[in-house]
Design a protein around this motif. Structure first.
Motif, PDB file in Angstrom:
ATOM      1  N   GLN A  42       0.834  -1.207   0.000  1.00 67.26           N
ATOM      2  CA  GLN A  42       0.000   0.000   0.000  1.00 67.26           C
ATOM      3  C   GLN A  42       0.866   1.254   0.000  1.00 67.26           C
ATOM      4  O   GLN A  42       0.581   2.218  -0.731  1.00 67.26           O
ATOM      5  CB  GLN A  42      -0.912  -0.025   1.236  1.00 67.26           C
ATOM      6  N   ASN A  43       1.945   1.235   0.777  1.00 70.64           N
ATOM      7  CA  ASN A  43       2.844   2.394   0.830  1.00 70.64           C
ATOM      8  C   ASN A  43       3.526   2.635  -0.512  1.00 70.64           C
ATOM      9  O   ASN A  43       3.654   3.785  -0.964  1.00 70.64           O
ATOM     10  CB  ASN A  43       3.909   2.196   1.913  1.00 70.64           C
ATOM     11  N   LEU A  44       3.986   1.549  -1.149  1.00 73.38           N
ATOM     12  CA  LEU A  44       4.644   1.677  -2.458  1.00 73.38           C
ATOM     13  C   LEU A  44       3.691   2.280  -3.480  1.00 73.38           C
ATOM     14  O   LEU A  44       4.061   3.179  -4.256  1.00 73.38           O
ATOM     15  CB  LEU A  44       5.130   0.311  -2.939  1.00 73.38           C
ATOM     16  N   LEU A  45       2.461   1.797  -3.481  1.00 73.83           N
ATOM     17  CA  LEU A  45       1.456   2.291  -4.424  1.00 73.83           C
ATOM     18  C   LEU A  45       1.113   3.755  -4.134  1.00 73.83           C
ATOM     19  O   LEU A  45       1.006   4.583  -5.055  1.00 73.83           O
ATOM     20  CB  LEU A  45       0.204   1.410  -4.343  1.00 73.83           C
ATOM     21  N   ASN A  46       0.989   4.072  -2.849  1.00 73.10           N
ATOM     22  CA  ASN A  46       0.632   5.447  -2.478  1.00 73.10           C
ATOM     23  C   ASN A  46       1.767   6.433  -2.733  1.00 73.10           C
ATOM     24  O   ASN A  46       1.524   7.621  -2.965  1.00 73.10           O
ATOM     25  CB  ASN A  46       0.197   5.509  -1.012  1.00 73.10           C
ATOM     26  N   ASP A  47       3.014   5.954  -2.708  1.00 67.07           N
ATOM     27  CA  ASP A  47       4.139   6.827  -3.057  1.00 67.07           C
ATOM     28  C   ASP A  47       4.001   7.323  -4.490  1.00 67.07           C
ATOM     29  O   ASP A  47       4.225   8.506  -4.777  1.00 67.07           O
ATOM     30  CB  ASP A  47       5.470   6.071  -2.892  1.00 67.07           C
ATOM     31  N   TYR A  48       3.658   6.402  -5.377  1.00 65.36           N
ATOM     32  CA  TYR A  48       3.460   6.798  -6.780  1.00 65.36           C
ATOM     33  C   TYR A  48       2.225   7.680  -6.927  1.00 65.36           C
ATOM     34  O   TYR A  48       2.236   8.658  -7.675  1.00 65.36           O
ATOM     35  CB  TYR A  48       3.328   5.565  -7.668  1.00 65.36           C
ATOM     36  N   LEU A  49       1.149   7.335  -6.208  1.00 61.21           N
ATOM     37  CA  LEU A  49      -0.076   8.137  -6.301  1.00 61.21           C
ATOM     38  C   LEU A  49       0.151   9.546  -5.770  1.00 61.21           C
ATOM     39  O   LEU A  49      -0.413  10.525  -6.297  1.00 61.21           O
ATOM     40  CB  LEU A  49      -1.209   7.453  -5.532  1.00 61.21           C
ATOM     41  N   LYS A  50       0.980   9.652  -4.729  1.00 64.47           N
ATOM     42  CA  LYS A  50       1.305  10.975  -4.193  1.00 64.47           C
ATOM     43  C   LYS A  50       2.019  11.813  -5.247  1.00 64.47           C
ATOM     44  O   LYS A  50       1.723  12.997  -5.444  1.00 64.47           O
ATOM     45  CB  LYS A  50       2.170  10.817  -2.947  1.00 64.47           C
ATOM     46  N   ASN A  51       2.970  11.170  -5.942  1.00 66.79           N
ATOM     47  CA  ASN A  51       3.699  11.867  -7.003  1.00 66.79           C
ATOM     48  C   ASN A  51       2.781  12.230  -8.168  1.00 66.79           C
ATOM     49  O   ASN A  51       3.065  13.161  -8.928  1.00 66.79           O
ATOM     50  CB  ASN A  51       4.851  10.996  -7.520  1.00 66.79           C
ATOM     51  N   LEU A  52       1.698  11.462  -8.304  1.00 68.57           N
ATOM     52  CA  LEU A  52       0.732  11.734  -9.375  1.00 68.57           C
ATOM     53  C   LEU A  52      -0.410  12.635  -8.894  1.00 68.57           C
ATOM     54  O   LEU A  52      -1.410  12.796  -9.593  1.00 68.57           O
ATOM     55  CB  LEU A  52       0.164  10.407  -9.905  1.00 68.57           C
TER      56      LEU A  52
ATOM     57  N   LEU B 231      -8.520   7.122 -13.122  1.00 68.04           N
ATOM     58  CA  LEU B 231      -8.356   5.683 -13.311  1.00 68.04           C
ATOM     59  C   LEU B 231      -7.057   5.373 -14.048  1.00 68.04           C
ATOM     60  O   LEU B 231      -6.317   4.451 -13.683  1.00 68.04           O
ATOM     61  CB  LEU B 231      -9.547   5.126 -14.089  1.00 68.04           C
ATOM     62  N   ASN B 232      -6.740   6.164 -15.065  1.00 66.48           N
ATOM     63  CA  ASN B 232      -5.512   5.938 -15.821  1.00 66.48           C
ATOM     64  C   ASN B 232      -4.269   6.205 -14.981  1.00 66.48           C
ATOM     65  O   ASN B 232      -3.269   5.496 -15.089  1.00 66.48           O
ATOM     66  CB  ASN B 232      -5.499   6.804 -17.083  1.00 66.48           C
ATOM     67  N   ARG B 233      -4.332   7.240 -14.113  1.00 66.51           N
ATOM     68  CA  ARG B 233      -3.188   7.502 -13.237  1.00 66.51           C
ATOM     69  C   ARG B 233      -3.030   6.397 -12.191  1.00 66.51           C
ATOM     70  O   ARG B 233      -1.914   6.030 -11.832  1.00 66.51           O
ATOM     71  CB  ARG B 233      -3.347   8.870 -12.562  1.00 66.51           C
ATOM     72  N   LEU B 234      -4.162   5.861 -11.734  1.00 59.17           N
ATOM     73  CA  LEU B 234      -4.101   4.736 -10.794  1.00 59.17           C
ATOM     74  C   LEU B 234      -3.502   3.502 -11.471  1.00 59.17           C
ATOM     75  O   LEU B 234      -2.680   2.790 -10.885  1.00 59.17           O
ATOM     76  CB  LEU B 234      -5.515   4.426 -10.271  1.00 59.17           C
ATOM     77  N   ARG B 235      -3.908   3.264 -12.713  1.00 63.56           N
ATOM     78  CA  ARG B 235      -3.350   2.134 -13.467  1.00 63.56           C
ATOM     79  C   ARG B 235      -1.850   2.327 -13.675  1.00 63.56           C
ATOM     80  O   ARG B 235      -1.062   1.382 -13.558  1.00 63.56           O
ATOM     81  CB  ARG B 235      -4.055   2.004 -14.824  1.00 63.56           C
ATOM     82  N   LEU B 236      -1.470   3.565 -13.958  1.00 62.97           N
ATOM     83  CA  LEU B 236      -0.058   3.880 -14.156  1.00 62.97           C
ATOM     84  C   LEU B 236       0.738   3.632 -12.880  1.00 62.97           C
ATOM     85  O   LEU B 236       1.839   3.061 -12.909  1.00 62.97           O
ATOM     86  CB  LEU B 236       0.076   5.338 -14.595  1.00 62.97           C
ATOM     87  N   ALA B 237       0.174   4.052 -11.747  1.00 59.71           N
ATOM     88  CA  ALA B 237       0.841   3.847 -10.457  1.00 59.71           C
ATOM     89  C   ALA B 237       1.007   2.367 -10.157  1.00 59.71           C
ATOM     90  O   ALA B 237       2.044   1.935  -9.638  1.00 59.71           O
ATOM     91  CB  ALA B 237       0.027   4.521  -9.351  1.00 59.71           C
TER      92      ALA B 237
END
Length: 507
Positions: free
Chosen positions: A342-352, A392-398
Motif C-alpha cells: 500500500q505504501n509503495l502504491l501510495n508513493d506513486y499516487l502521491k507523485n501523481l 483511473l488511468n493515473r491509478l493504473r499507471l501507479a
C-alpha cells in the motif's frame, strides 16, 4: 519494441513512416492536427482500435507466442492491417483473425485509453504481496510451490469425486447400457477375419448354378484323357506334362463342387448381418472386441463405485484440511506485507497528485490456486467504477510502476491516450517522471498537450496539418525547444517560454 511504423491513406495523412528509438514516444501538435487519428492507426494494427487507415505496417522485435496462433515467429515480427472492402490482419504475411489478434496483443500491450481494468486483477495483487514476502524469506517460494501442488491434487481428487457423484445419480442407467453392449457383442462372439471369409463364401455361393453348369461341360475333357495320352505316346512325345495338368485340373474341379459343402445358407447370411452390425457401430471387429473389454471394466467400476466414493471423500477431506491450514498461513503472510504494498502504491499516487488508496484482504469461501484471499482497493471509499477516466488511468499507471518496482521486471508496450489532459503543470511533470522510470522496462507511446511530459520523451514527434494534408515528423533539439515553448505560451512564442522549454529539456 516497435522500431518502425508505416501508415498509408489515413484520412488527411497520405503516408507516414516513423522510425522509433527505445523509451518514451510522445506525439504533440495543435488540437485537430490528427494526433488521435495517427494514434488509432497504430493501435489498429493490433486490433485494439478502429481506424480509417487503408494500410498500416508495424515492425517490432519482441519475442511473442505466435506459434499458439498458428503463425511462425521471426526475429522481426511484422504486424499489418489492410483495408479494402473488409479489414484484414496479418503477422509475418500470415493471416490472423481480429479476435485472435486482440488476444495476442493484450498479452504484451497495455492500452490505458481503453475501459479495461485488467491491471487490477486479484491475481496480480496477490503475486505482488507474495513477491514482497519472497524478497525477505527465500523459503516462501518452496511453501507456495507446495501449496499449488496440493491444490492441484485436491482439484483432481475433487473432480474425480464429482464425477462419481454424477455417475451415482444415473448408475442404473449406465449399468444397463454397459450390460446391453456387453451382451450384444458377446452374443455375436465375433472372430477376427471371420467376416471377410464369410463374404468370400457368399460370393462363391452366389455363382453356384453357373459354376456347376460350366464345370459339367468342362468335365468332358477327362473322358478324352486316355485318347490324348495315347496320341502323345504314338507321336513319341512325353505325356507326363499332360498328366500333371489334367490331375491339377481334376483337383480344381473337385473343389468347385458344392454337394460336399454342408452349410445352412440362412444361418450364414444371419451371421454376416450380425457381424456387419458390429462393423457399422464400432468401425471394425477389432474395435468391437476392444469395446467389449472396456465395457466389462466400466461395469466393474460401477460395481465398485461406493468403495471408490468412500476413499475419495476421505482423500478430498484430508487435502482440503491441509489446504485450509496452508491458505491461512498465506493470508497471514500477505497481511504482513499489505501495508508495504500500500505504501509503495501510495508513493506513486502521491507523485501523481492523487489521494491514497486503501488495500484490504478479504477471504472467499472457496480455495483457488492463490489461496482464499481477495484484495479490495478503494480511494476514500470510492469504488474504481466511480473514478474519472483521468484518475483511473493515473491509478493504473501507479500500479504498473509499483509492479515494475516490486518485480524489478516489466516487458511490452504501453499506449497512453492524453493521460495529462486537464492537468496542471506539476501534475503533468509527476506523470512524466513516472513514465520516465517506466521507460526502463516498457516502450511507451503517449499523446501529450503539456510540455512537462513531452520534455521527457526519447522520441518526440510533431503532428502538423496544412491546407493540403497532415504530416508527422521527428523533432531534434532546436525544433523540440520551439514546440515545447509553443505548448507553454501558444502560437506566439515568448522569450520566457523558450527559456522555460530549454530548462525542461536540460532537466
Amino acid at each position: 519494441m516497435i522500431h518502425r511504423i508505416l501508415i498509408k491513406e489515413n484520412l488527411g495523412f497520405k503516408q507516414s513512416e516513423l522510425y522509433i528509438k527505445p523509451g518514451l514516444v510522445v506525439f504533440t501538435g495543435l488540437s485537430g492536427a490528427g494526433k488521435s487519428i495517427l494514434f488509432k492507426a497504430i493501435l489498429s494494427a493490433f486490433a485494439l482500435s478502429e481506424s480509417e487507415a487503408k494500410f498500416v505496417e508495424i515492425e517490432l522485435d519482441d519475442k511473442l507466442d505466435l506459434e499458439s496462433f498458428g503463425i511462425e515467429s521471426e526475429d522481426e515480427n511484422i504486424f499489418k492491417l489492410l483495408k479494402e472492402k473488409n479489414t484484414k490482419y496479418f503477422i509475418n504475411n500470415q493471416s490472423i483473425s481480429k479476435k485472435s489478434l486482440q488476444i495476442l496483443s493484450k498479452s504484451f500491450i497495455k492500452y490505458l485509453g481503453s475501459k479495461e481494468n485488467n491491471e487490477f486483477s486479484n491475481e496480480k495483487f496477490l503475486t505482488l504481496l507474495d513477491t514482497l514476502e519472497l524478497q525477505k524469506n527465500p523459503n516462501f517460494k518452496e511453501f507456495k510451490t507446495e501449496f499449488q501442488k496440493n491444490f492441484q491434487e485436491f482439484n483432481q481428487a475433487f473432480d474425480a469425486l464429482k464425477k462419481i457423484l454424477e455417475e451415482e445419480k444415473k448408475i442404473e442407467e449406465l449399468k444397463e447400457l454397459a450390460n446391453s453392449q456387453i451382451e450384444k457383442i458377446a452374443s455375436i462372439n465375433p472372430k477376427i477375419g471371420e467376416y471377410e471369409e464369410l463374404l468370400n463364401l457368399k460370393k462363391k455361393l452366389s455363382k453356384k448354378d453357373k459354376l456347376e453348369q460350366a464345370w459339367s461341360k468342362a468335365e468332358a475333357i477327362f473322358e478324352l484323357e486316355s485318347a490324348v495320352i495315347n496320341a502323345l505316346n504314338l507321336s513319341e512325345v512325353d505325356s507326363s506334362f499332360f498328366s500333371e495338368c489334367i490331375n491339377e485340373l481334376r483337383i480344381i474341379a473337385q473343389n468347385q463342387k458344392f454337394d460336399t459343402i454342408e452349410m445352412d445358407i440362412e444361418k450364414m447370411l444371419d451371421r454376416i448381418e450380425n457381424l456387419s452390425y458390429l462393423i457399422k457401430r464400432y468401425e471394425s471387429i477389432e474395435k468391437s472386441l476392444e469395446v467389449l473389454e472396456q465395457k466389462k471394466k466400466e461395469l466393474q467400476h460401477y460395481e465398485n463405485l461406493s468403495f471408490e466414493k468412500k476413499n475419495l471423500e476421505k482423500k478430498v477431506q484430508n487435502l482440503e484440511q491441509n489446504l485450509e491450514q496452508k491458505a491461512e498461513i498465506l493470508t497471514q503472510t500477505r497481511i504482513k506485507n499489505l501495508q508495504n504494498l500500500q505504501n509503495l502504491l501510495n508513493d506513486y499516487l502521491k507523485n501523481l497528485y492523487m489521494k491514497d488508496v486503501k488495500l484490504e484482504l478479504e477471504q472467499n469461501e472457496k480455495i483457488s490456486a492463490f489461496g482464499k484471499d481477495e484484495l479490495k482497493l478503494s480511494i476514500e471509499n470510492t469504488h474504481l467504477k466511480n473514478l474519472s477516466s483521468g484518475e483511473l488511468n493515473r491509478l493504473r499507471l501507479a500500479l504498473i510502476a509499483t509492479e515494475c518496482k516490486v518485480l524489478n521486471a516489466g516487458k511490452g508496450i504501453i499506449f497512453l491516450d492524453e493521460i495529462d489532459a486537464n492537468l496542471s503543470g506539476k501534475e503533468a511533470m509527476s506523470i512524466a517522471k513516472v513514465l520516465n522510470e517506466l521507460s526502463n522496462f516498457y516502450q511507451i507511446f503517449a499523446i501529450s498537450h503539456l510540455p512537462q511530459l513531452s520534455s521527457k520523451a526519447h522520441n518526440h514527434f510533431l503532428v502538423e496539418k496544412t491546407k493540403e494534408q497532415s504530416r508527422v515528423r521527428n523533432l531534434e533539439k532546436e525544433e523540440r525547444i520551439k514546440e515545447l515553448a509553443r505548448m507553454v505560451s501558444g502560437e506566439l512564442v515568448s522569450e520566457e517560454a523558450l527559456e522555460f522549454a530549454k530548462t525542461l529539456l536540460k532537466n
